[in-house]
Design a protein around this motif. Structure first.
Motif, PDB file in Angstrom:
ATOM      1  N   SER A 109       0.704  -1.191   0.044  1.00 20.61           N
ATOM      2  CA  SER A 109       0.030   0.013  -0.097  1.00 20.61           C
ATOM      3  C   SER A 109       0.941   1.157  -0.041  1.00 20.61           C
ATOM      4  O   SER A 109       2.085   1.209   0.605  1.00 20.61           O
ATOM      5  N   ASN A 138      -4.278   0.660  -2.238  1.00 18.55           N
ATOM      6  CA  ASN A 138      -3.994  -0.638  -1.476  1.00 18.55           C
ATOM      7  C   ASN A 138      -3.826  -1.848  -2.674  1.00 18.55           C
ATOM      8  O   ASN A 138      -4.498  -1.603  -3.931  1.00 18.55           O
ATOM      9  N   SER A 139      -3.388  -2.949  -2.481  1.00 19.60           N
ATOM     10  CA  SER A 139      -3.222  -4.071  -3.176  1.00 19.60           C
ATOM     11  C   SER A 139      -2.521  -3.930  -4.547  1.00 19.60           C
ATOM     12  O   SER A 139      -3.101  -3.955  -5.517  1.00 19.60           O
ATOM     13  N   ASP A 152       0.040  -0.883 -11.858  1.00 26.90           N
ATOM     14  CA  ASP A 152      -0.128   0.634 -11.319  1.00 26.90           C
ATOM     15  C   ASP A 152       0.922   1.512 -11.407  1.00 26.90           C
ATOM     16  O   ASP A 152       0.886   2.666 -10.990  1.00 26.90           O
ATOM     17  N   VAL A 202      -9.005   0.853 -10.829  1.00 28.02           N
ATOM     18  CA  VAL A 202      -8.573   1.005  -9.379  1.00 28.02           C
ATOM     19  C   VAL A 202      -9.862   0.868  -8.442  1.00 28.02           C
ATOM     20  O   VAL A 202      -9.411   0.734  -7.328  1.00 28.02           O
ATOM     21  N   ARG A 249      -9.821  -0.835  -5.054  1.00 25.47           N
ATOM     22  CA  ARG A 249      -8.477  -0.746  -4.280  1.00 25.47           C
ATOM     23  C   ARG A 249      -7.883   0.283  -3.911  1.00 25.47           C
ATOM     24  O   ARG A 249      -7.114   0.699  -2.562  1.00 25.47           O
ATOM     25  N   LYS A 282      -0.493  -3.294  -7.926  1.00 26.00           N
ATOM     26  CA  LYS A 282       0.012  -4.080  -8.911  1.00 26.00           C
ATOM     27  C   LYS A 282       0.955  -3.583  -9.755  1.00 26.00           C
ATOM     28  O   LYS A 282       1.020  -2.307  -9.685  1.00 26.00           O
TER      29      LYS A 282
END
Length: 123
Positions: free
Chosen positions: A16, A83-84, A89, A63, A66, A86
């Motif tokens: 995060s 958060n989470s 991103d 997104v 997340r 990838k």
């Protein structure tokens, strides 16, 4: 009007980060604020936007669920909780603003932009 982003960095997938954008504007509470991102070789992509009073938010499909956008009108700051994360991103993240009571999801709708902050997500 000046916008200054902070909080970017290099993180691993699944981690995060929280981005901040400090805005110097006397009437910040009149602004709709947004986050966009741009990866190398790609167009600038809408991430999230928040209405002047925080009562309404909008997110890009990639997104949704997340990321969370929020704002504090008392200290002229908006945030993007990510958060989470990838690898996809990974991008330069920009905050943007304009005086409006509506939500804007397109980059052309914003008058003011920050310099961007790099977010890199490793796999």
């Amino acid at each position: 009007v000046q916008l200054v982003e902070s909080g970017g960095g290099l993180v691993q997938a699944g981690s995060s980060l929280r981005l901040s954008c400090a805005v110097s504007a006397r009437t910040f509470s009149n602004y709709v604020m947004g986050w966009f991102r741009q990866a190398p070789g790609k167009e600038r992509e809408f991430v999230a936007a928040i209405r002047w009073n925080g009562a309404y938010t909008s997110y890009g499909d990639s997104v949704k669920g997340r990321f969370t956008i929020s704002r504090n009108n008392a200290n002229n700051t908006i945030y993007l909780q990510m958060n989470s994360l990838k690898p996809e991103d990974t991008a330069v993240y920009y905050c943007a603003g304009r005086v409006s009571s509506d939500i804007w999801r397109t980059a052309s709708g914003y008058n003011y932009w920050g310099q961007g902050t790099q977010v890199t997500v490793s796999s």
